[in-house]
Design an enzyme around this catalytic site. Structure first.
Site, PDB file in Angstrom:
ATOM      1  N   HIS A  20      -1.226   2.003   7.218  1.00  0.00           N
ATOM      2  CA  HIS A  20      -1.850   1.677   5.727  1.00  0.00           C
ATOM      3  C   HIS A  20      -2.044   2.840   5.058  1.00  0.00           C
ATOM      4  CE1 HIS A  20      -4.415   0.398   2.408  1.00  0.00           C
ATOM      5  NE2 HIS A  20      -4.759   0.799   2.143  1.00  0.00           N
ATOM      6  N   ASN A  26      -8.288   4.177  -1.567  1.00  0.00           N
ATOM      7  CA  ASN A  26      -8.109   2.962  -1.272  1.00  0.00           C
ATOM      8  C   ASN A  26      -7.118   2.724  -2.685  1.00  0.00           C
ATOM      9  OD1 ASN A  26      -6.904   1.520   0.821  1.00  0.00           O
ATOM     10  ND2 ASN A  26      -9.259   0.452   1.420  1.00  0.00           N
ATOM     11  N   CYS A  38       0.856  -1.324  -0.174  1.00  0.00           N
ATOM     12  CA  CYS A  38      -0.299   0.037   0.063  1.00  0.00           C
ATOM     13  C   CYS A  38       1.240   1.578   0.008  1.00  0.00           C
ATOM     14  CB  CYS A  38      -0.721  -0.313   1.200  1.00  0.00           C
ATOM     15  SG  CYS A  38       0.172  -0.861   2.550  1.00  0.00           S
TER      16      CYS A  38
END
Length: 350
Positions: free
Chosen positions: A296, A316, A120
């Site tokens: 994240h 995301n 990520c």
């Protein structure tokens, strides 16, 4: 005896009126319907739903692969000492980068999918950088997340799918340059993305995608290659793109982050993820229930108000089936889940 009864009644009243995080079901699978029902029963500012049908928590928790920044780390850029000269009071109540730069809507709106890799940190960084090339009138460009995951991580002694820091991507962009590369199956650029999780959930674990990974918690990081894919008309060294500068955003300063987005475009922010976030579907997310599972990184493209709650508008990297078609809103201004503690941005080199 009466005093004991009063104490018990007071404790019950406190428990019933408690509005903070609810760690119930902390030992249950975070993706279970029971946990989702529990979240929705709390009548909080957001709704939960199934994002990973057929999967278990251990299948997806590794997706939060961003590592903590370290003090005096050579990768960390200085905090921006030349912030945008914008009157914070003049910032609009709501803002969406897609509206401010409509010519870049296709780039800013792109929903990525890191699939079975804990990178990520690479996606949240690369896609914010991509937008800034368009915003700075340098064309539509996609930097290779594949190269960042394999080569940039290796250059700074990280295992790309096992995690790295967002500064890894930004520092690599400035020092080494990053070639082009699209998402899985796109055939775009020098090094397109090659990692794909195999279909699961319907009893089908067949390898139906080239390069997908069957029954593994996380994919192995692909080896670093200093060559472009066969058929691409450039050599990799002729395809590198560099940063003019990159910098940390001011910590715990939501208006400064807003000013940066308003002036220059999307940024990369990091935050702590708890079990409930995996099940986000709509509304303004704030931590409600469950255990911490990792850190994240995501792209932030704007902000606004919903039911009087201030939020960040985020993109995301868990695919369009997750959340609100790949997007989510998260509480702004109170450092919820440390969302305002650490972020980075940069300016492309022409």
């Amino acid at each position: 005896m009466l005093s004991v009864v009063l104490v018990i009644l007071a404790l019950i009243a406190c428990a019933q009126s408690y509005n903070g995080p609810h760690p119930i079901f902390a030992d249950f699978d975070a993706l279970s319907e029971e946990f989702i029902d529990h979240i929705n029963s709390l009548d909080t500012s957001w709704k939960a739903g199934q994002n990973f049908p057929g999967k278990k928590e251990e299948d997806v928790r590794h997706l939060c692969g961003t590592l903590e920044p370290e003090l005096n780390d050579s990768l960390e850029a200085d905090i921006d000492d030349d912030p945008p000269t914008i009157d914070y009071d003049a910032l609009p109540a709501s803002f969406d980068a897609r509206t401010r730069w409509p010519k870049c809507n296709s780039s800013i709106s792109t929903i990525s999918d890191q699939d079975n890799c804990g990178n990520c940190w690479a996606f949240g960084s690369a896609f914010a950088i991509n937008d800034r090339y368009c915003i700075n009138n340098m064309g539509t460009l996609q930097l290779s997340v594949q190269y960042i995951t394999s080569c940039c991580a290796r250059a700074y002694r990280y295992n790309g799918c096992g995690g790295a820091k967002i500064s890894t991507a930004y520092a690599c962009w400035q020092k080494y340059g990053i070639p082009t590369g699209g998402q899985f199956g796109s055939n775009y650029g020098c090094q397109p993305y090659t990692i794909k999780d195999c279909p699961r959930g319907n009893g089908n674990n067949d390898v139906t995608f080239s390069g997908c990974t069957v029954n593994k918690e996380t994919s192995d990081t692909p080896p670093c290659s200093e060559c472009c894919d066969a058929g691409y008309p450039k050599q990799l060294n002729d395809d590198r793109h560099f940063a003019k500068s990159y910098y940390q955003l001011k910590s715990n300063n939501a208006p400064a982050i807003q000013a940066e987005i308003y002036a220059h475009g999307p940024v990369t922010l990091t935050f702590y993820v708890y079990q409930d976030f995996m099940n986000y579907k709509s509304g303004v997310y704030k931590y409600t229930s469950g255990k911490y599972i990792g850190k994240h990184a995501v792209k932030i493209i704007g902000w606004g108000l919903e039911d009087c709650l201030p939020y960040w508008l985020a993109v995301n990297s868990w695919g369009p089936q997750w959340g609100d078609n790949g997007f989510f809103k998260i509480l702004r201004g109170s450092n919820n889940c440390k969302i305002e503690s650490y972020g980075m941005a940069g300016i492309p080199k022409s």
